[in-house]
Design an enzyme around this catalytic site. Structure first.
Site, mmCIF file in Angstrom:
data_model
loop_
_atom_site.group_PDB
_atom_site.id
_atom_site.type_symbol
_atom_site.label_atom_id
_atom_site.label_comp_id
_atom_site.label_asym_id
_atom_site.label_seq_id
_atom_site.Cartn_x
_atom_site.Cartn_y
_atom_site.Cartn_z
ATOM 1 N N ARG A 54 0.881 -1.150 0.109
ATOM 2 C CA ARG A 54 0.094 0.040 -0.168
ATOM 3 C C ARG A 54 0.577 1.456 -0.040
ATOM 4 O O ARG A 54 1.863 1.105 0.425
ATOM 5 C CB ARG A 54 -0.652 0.328 1.034
ATOM 6 C CG ARG A 54 -0.579 -0.761 2.222
ATOM 7 C CD ARG A 54 0.707 0.033 3.288
ATOM 8 N NE ARG A 54 0.293 1.347 3.375
ATOM 9 C CZ ARG A 54 1.334 1.875 3.545
ATOM 10 N NH1 ARG A 54 2.081 1.964 3.805
ATOM 11 N NH2 ARG A 54 0.581 3.546 4.251
ATOM 12 N N GLY A 55 0.317 2.400 -0.226
ATOM 13 C CA GLY A 55 1.297 3.939 -0.369
ATOM 14 C C GLY A 55 1.278 3.802 -1.065
ATOM 15 O O GLY A 55 1.001 2.804 -2.670
ATOM 16 N N ALA A 56 0.791 4.714 -2.079
ATOM 17 C CA ALA A 56 0.771 5.493 -3.813
ATOM 18 C C ALA A 56 1.841 5.111 -4.307
ATOM 19 O O ALA A 56 1.742 4.420 -5.441
ATOM 20 C CB ALA A 56 0.010 7.429 -3.838
ATOM 21 N N ARG A 91 -7.590 0.113 -6.974
ATOM 22 C CA ARG A 91 -7.633 0.756 -5.937
ATOM 23 C C ARG A 91 -8.326 1.861 -6.303
ATOM 24 O O ARG A 91 -7.360 1.805 -7.832
ATOM 25 C CB ARG A 91 -6.214 1.228 -5.165
ATOM 26 C CG ARG A 91 -6.497 -0.264 -3.959
ATOM 27 C CD ARG A 91 -5.552 -0.012 -3.036
ATOM 28 N NE ARG A 91 -5.955 1.186 -1.780
ATOM 29 C CZ ARG A 91 -5.700 1.625 -0.788
ATOM 30 N NH1 ARG A 91 -4.317 1.339 -0.763
ATOM 31 N NH2 ARG A 91 -5.897 2.062 -0.239
ATOM 32 N N GLN A 201 -2.048 2.423 9.923
ATOM 33 C CA GLN A 201 -0.650 2.598 8.800
ATOM 34 C C GLN A 201 0.440 3.618 9.930
ATOM 35 O O GLN A 201 2.003 2.885 9.411
ATOM 36 C CB GLN A 201 -0.349 3.506 7.466
ATOM 37 C CG GLN A 201 -1.578 2.344 6.706
ATOM 38 C CD GLN A 201 -2.743 3.051 6.313
ATOM 39 O OE1 GLN A 201 -3.729 3.318 7.678
ATOM 40 N NE2 GLN A 201 -4.055 2.730 6.025
ATOM 41 N N ASP A 242 -1.708 11.055 -2.079
ATOM 42 C CA ASP A 242 -2.436 9.628 -3.344
ATOM 43 C C ASP A 242 -2.506 10.195 -3.846
ATOM 44 O O ASP A 242 -2.272 9.870 -4.729
ATOM 45 C CB ASP A 242 -3.419 9.067 -1.900
ATOM 46 C CG ASP A 242 -2.884 8.195 -1.200
ATOM 47 O OD1 ASP A 242 -2.730 8.920 0.327
ATOM 48 O OD2 ASP A 242 -1.989 7.535 -0.961
ATOM 49 N N ASN A 252 -4.943 12.699 0.271
ATOM 50 C CA ASN A 252 -4.159 12.286 1.807
ATOM 51 C C ASN A 252 -5.331 11.221 2.809
ATOM 52 O O ASN A 252 -6.322 11.082 2.519
ATOM 53 C CB ASN A 252 -3.624 12.012 2.726
ATOM 54 C CG ASN A 252 -2.231 11.587 3.129
ATOM 55 O OD1 ASN A 252 -1.525 10.521 1.989
ATOM 56 N ND2 ASN A 252 -2.285 11.435 4.534
ATOM 57 N N LYS A 253 -4.947 9.613 3.140
ATOM 58 C CA LYS A 253 -5.500 9.215 4.737
ATOM 59 C C LYS A 253 -6.431 10.147 4.805
ATOM 60 O O LYS A 253 -6.251 11.071 5.431
ATOM 61 C CB LYS A 253 -4.386 8.791 5.102
ATOM 62 C CG LYS A 253 -5.177 7.193 5.530
ATOM 63 C CD LYS A 253 -6.193 6.200 5.232
ATOM 64 C CE LYS A 253 -4.733 5.887 4.388
ATOM 65 N NZ LYS A 253 -5.910 4.785 3.713
HETATM 66 O O1 MRU Z 1 -4.152 3.535 2.242
HETATM 67 P P1 MRU Z 1 -2.591 3.272 1.737
HETATM 68 O O2 MRU Z 1 -2.264 2.636 3.402
HETATM 69 O O3 MRU Z 1 -2.507 2.540 0.725
HETATM 70 O O4 MRU Z 1 -2.929 4.600 2.090
HETATM 71 C C1 MRU Z 1 -1.781 6.281 0.918
HETATM 72 C C2 MRU Z 1 -0.773 6.091 2.538
HETATM 73 O O5 MRU Z 1 -0.131 5.787 1.976
HETATM 74 C C3 MRU Z 1 -1.144 7.352 2.733
HETATM 75 O O6 MRU Z 1 -2.374 7.973 2.377
HETATM 76 C C4 MRU Z 1 0.012 8.178 2.443
HETATM 77 O O7 MRU Z 1 0.071 9.263 3.133
HETATM 78 C C5 MRU Z 1 0.640 8.873 0.916
HETATM 79 S S1 MRU Z 1 1.491 7.846 0.083
HETATM 80 C C6 MRU Z 1 2.701 7.989 0.606
#
Ligand code: MRU
Length: 362
Positions: A54-56, A91, A201, A242, A252-253
Site C-alpha cells: 500500500r502507499g501511492a 484501488r 498504518q 495519494d 491523503n489518508k
Molecule cells: O490506504 P493506503 O495505506 O494505501 O494509504 C496510502 C498512504 O500510504 C497514505 O495515504 C500516505 O500518507 C500517502 S502515500 C505515500
C-alpha cells in the site's frame, strides 16, 4: 532502508528466477517480516487490493511489475489492455497507479508482442529506480524545514499521519524522507505518529519504520494532534499524499484534513511531500473530482493486533449490529497547505507553484 540490519526495498524482482516479484507483506508488519512471491498478475492485483502493498508510489511500482507478470502469460495487445485495466481498477484514489500503468502502456503498445516482456521489466525497473531517486531528492529538499527549527540543538517535533515512509514507496518514503535525513545528520528530531485508524498504518508501519531506523517517535491517538498543537508541542506537520491536483489540493489518508485545520488554527506549518508521479494534472478541484475509496466496514468494526499471548488476533470493537462507514481518504484544500516538497524542490500548493517547478504541465 534496513530491517534488523538487512537492506530492503519494498518491491524487487526475485534474484533466483529473475522474473517473479517479491514484496514484504505489509499486513503482517510489524509482527512478522514475511516476504511474498508474486508469480502472476492475479497475485499482484490481490496484493494491491488487500493492502499487502500500500502507499501511492508503491502500488504504482507493483502494478507495473504486475503487468510484466501478465505479459509472461499473454503478450498480445488485447491482453495488455485488459490486464492494465484490471490492475488500474484495484484501488481508485492514488493516482500513481494510473500514472505507472499509463507509462507502461505508452512504452509497450508500440512494441511487437515478442519484445514486450523484456521491455516491460526494463520499464518497471526504471519506475522503481526513479521512485527511489525522487524520494531521496524529497528528503534533500525537505530536510531544511527540520534543520532550520533545530536552533541551538533543540528538539524538533514533527507530526505525521498514516505511513508515508519507505514502505509506502520503493525506498526512503515521501513524508519520512526528510525525517530520516535529519536524523542521519544528527538533528534531534522526534515524530508524533498518528495511529491512523482504521487500518493503523501509523501505529503499525510508521512506528515500525522509525523504530527500525532509530528515530525517536511517540504513537498518539488520531484525536490528540490538535491538543498537542495548542500546547506548542508540534513544530511542523509533514504528510504524504495519494493525489495532488494541478491547483495543489491534496488527497491523503482519512483524517489528514482535520490535522490541516488544527495546524492552521495553531499556526503550525503543514507540508505535503510527494513525487511528481502523484500529481494529477487533469484534475483541478480535489474535493469535487478525486474519487474517494470506500473500504470495507469491517476495517472500522474490528481491530487486529497481537494478543498478550503472542497470537495475532482480530477483535470486534463495535456492537454487532451497528453499521460502519469507511471513507479511506479525504481532501485537504490547497489553502490549508503551507507548501509542497517534491523531487524538484519546494513550492506553494497552487497552480503557479506547481507550474514553477514543472513548467509546461497543467
Ligand atoms: O490506504 P493506503 O495505506 O494505501 O494509504 C496510502 C498512504 O500510504 C497514505 O495515504 C500516505 O500518507 C500517502 S502515500 C505515500
Amino acid at each position: 532502508m534496513k530491517i534488523d540490519g538487512t537492506p530492503y526495498r519494498s518491491v524487487w524482482v526475485d534474484e533466483q528466477d529473475g522474473w517473479s516479484v517479491r514484496i514484504l507483506d505489509q499486513t503482517k508488519l510489524p509482527w512478522q517480516v514475511e516476504i511474498l512471491r508474486l508469480a502472476d498478475v492475479a497475485a499482484a492485483a490481490h496484493a494491491i487490493r488487500s493492502m499487502q502493498v500500500r502507499g501511492a508510489p508503491l502500488i504504482g511500482a507493483v502494478a507495473a511489475y504486475g503487468l510484466c507478470l501478465a505479459l509472461r502469460e499473454d503478450a498480445s495487445t488485447a491482453a495488455l489492455e485488459r490486464d492494465a485495466a484490471m490492475l488500474a481498477a484495484t484501488r481508485p484514489t492514488a493516482i500513481n497507479l494510473k500514472w505507472a500503468l499509463d507509462r507502461m502502456l505508452a512504452c509497450l503498445r508500440p512494441q511487437a508482442a515478442s519484445a514486450r516482456v523484456a521491455r516491460a521489466y526494463a520499464e518497471a525497473a526504471a519506475i522503481a529506480d526513479e521512485d527511489e531517486a525522487m524520494c531521496a531528492a524529497i528528503g534533500r529538499h525537505g530536510v531544511d524545514l527540520i534543520a532550520e527549527r533545530a536552533v541551538s540543538g533543540r528538539r524538533v517535533n514533527v507530526l505525521t499521519h498514516c505511513n508515508a515512509g519507505w514502505l509506502a514507496t520503493v525506498d526512503w518514503g515521501t513524508a519520512l524522507a526528510p525525517i530520516y535525513l535529519a536524523h542521519d545528520r544528527g538533528i534531534d528530531v522526534h515524530v508524533w505518529v498518528d495511529e491512523t485508524r482504521p487500518r493503523n498504518q501509523g501505529a503499525l508501519l510508521t512506528a515500525f519504520e522509525l523504530g527500525s531506523h532509530g528515530v525517536r517517535h511517540t504513537v498518539i491517538a488520531d484525536n490528540a494532534g490538535g491538543h498537542l498543537m495548542q500546547h506548542g508541542m508540534v513544530d511542523l506537520v509533514i504528510v504524504g499524499t495519494d493525489r495532488v491536483t494541478r491547483n495543489g489540493d491534496v488527497a491523503n489518508k482519512i483524517g489528514t484534513y482535520l490535522k490541516a485545520l488544527a495546524a492552521r488554527d495553531n499556526d503550525v506549518p503543514f507540508w505535503v511531500a510527494l513525487p511528481s508521479s502523484t500529481i494529477d494534472w487533469s484534475v483541478a478541484d480535489g474535493v469535487a473530482e478525486i474519487p474517494i475509496e470506500e473500504r470495507a466496514a469491517s476495517e472500522v468494526t474490528t481491530l487486529t493486533g497481537r494478543g498478550l499471548d503472542g497470537a495475532i488476533t482480530t477483535i470486534r470493537v463495535t456492537p454487532a449490529d451497528s453499521p460502519a462507514a469507511n471513507p479511506a481518504f479525504d481532501v485537504t484544500p490547497a489553502r490549508l497547505v503551507s507548501g509542497l516538497i517534491t523531487e524538484r524542490g519546494r513550492c506553494a500548493a497552487s497552480a503557479e507553484g506547481l507550474q514553477g517547478l514543472f513548467p509546461g504541465r497543467g
